[in-house]
Design an enzyme around this catalytic site. Structure first.
Site, short mmCIF file in Angstrom:
data_model
loop_
_atom_site.label_atom_id
_atom_site.label_comp_id
_atom_site.label_asym_id
_atom_site.label_seq_id
_atom_site.Cartn_x
_atom_site.Cartn_y
_atom_site.Cartn_z
N ALA A 128 14.31 40.82 -11.86
CA ALA A 128 15.09 39.76 -12.49
C ALA A 128 16.09 40.42 -13.44
O ALA A 128 15.82 40.60 -14.62
CB ALA A 128 14.16 38.81 -13.24
N SER A 163 16.13 39.79 -22.97
CA SER A 163 15.30 39.99 -21.79
C SER A 163 15.05 38.64 -21.13
O SER A 163 15.71 37.66 -21.46
CB SER A 163 13.99 40.68 -22.18
N ASN A 164 14.09 38.57 -20.21
CA ASN A 164 13.74 37.27 -19.64
C ASN A 164 12.24 37.25 -19.34
O ASN A 164 11.53 38.20 -19.63
CB ASN A 164 14.58 36.96 -18.39
N ARG A 165 11.75 36.16 -18.73
CA ARG A 165 10.30 35.95 -18.60
C ARG A 165 9.66 36.70 -17.44
O ARG A 165 8.46 36.61 -17.24
CB ARG A 165 10.01 34.46 -18.46
N SER A 166 10.44 37.43 -16.67
CA SER A 166 9.86 38.12 -15.51
C SER A 166 8.83 39.16 -15.95
O SER A 166 9.04 39.91 -16.89
CB SER A 166 10.99 38.80 -14.74
#
Ligand code: CTP
Length: 205
Positions: A78, A11-14
């Site tokens: 994102a 995943s990512n930090r969004s």
């Protein structure tokens, strides 16, 4: 997110805050809104059609199914650019030495929308998450994905971009015009963006 096995994912930090703020503000202005959202901890706004997805491919399917009925598409998500080549059915166990994770590229949903829009009067808005050469990178995305406007985010700042409640964006238009907004709550950024999108829409009709 992109699952690797039943207990792990990429995943990512969004946080989704910018997209949710846009959906809420558009609804408050009277628009019919579909919010296609990846996993977040946020409470969805009232009176919008909520379409919850996990992976980029699921988001692509949902966006393509919905997009034709809308005058404006804002792609604030994102999306992960890659996913694991394989998703294991069972938990991957340790003890087999260091594993190498093989990735494959995800579809670029916004590029697909932009490249297939023909001369539809729909307004297409993208976001650019950048840590360097903000404007040059965003300009390239705007052209490549055939957008009307791109919202440039410096995601290396702590008070803007990912996770923060505030954002300081630059708005880049198709004709090269650049507008810089000061740091403000994401709700206010949403209002400012919708004002710009409304005038673009009025000009295109
Ligand atoms: N986007 C998309 N599908 C993807 C990747 C990105 O629709 N697979 C959209 C995002 O929602 C955003 C825009 O494209 O509106 C730009 O996303 P960004 O992550 O900034 O850039 P990328 O195009 O992924 O390029 P890079 O990661 O190289 O910066």
């Amino acid at each position: 997110l992109e699952p690797l096995d039943p207990v792990r994912y990429m995943s990512n930090r969004s946080s989704g805050k910018m997209g949710y703020a846009l959906a809420k503000a558009a609804r408050r202005r009277g628009a019919k809104v579909t919010l296609v959202s990846g996993p977040t901890a946020l409470k969805p706004p009232r009176d919008v059609t909520l379409c919850l997805v996990k992976t980029a491919e699921e988001m692509r399917q949902a966006v393509l199914a919905e997009c034709r009925q809308y005058d404006v598409i804002i792609k604030a998500a994102a999306v992960l650019d890659w996913r694991p080549k394989e998703t294991a059915e069972h938990k991957i166990k340790k003890g087999r030495g260091v594993q190498t994770l093989e990735l494959v590229e995800n579809p670029d949903i916004l590029a697909e929308l932009g490249c297939s829009r023909g001369n539809s009067p729909c307004i297409l808005v993208g976001f650019a998450a950048e840590t360097q050469d903000l404007i040059a990178n965003a300009q390239e995305k705007l052209k490549k994905k055939n957008l009307d406007l791109i919202v440039v985010n410096d995601v290396s700042r702590e008070d803007a971009g990912f996770e923060a409640d505030t954002n300081a964006v630059k708005i880049l238009y198709r004709d090269g015009h650049l507008e810089e907004l000061p740091l403000m709550p994401k709700e206010e950024v949403a209002e400012q963006l919708l004002d710009r999108i409304k005038s673009l829409r009025e000009k295109s009709l």
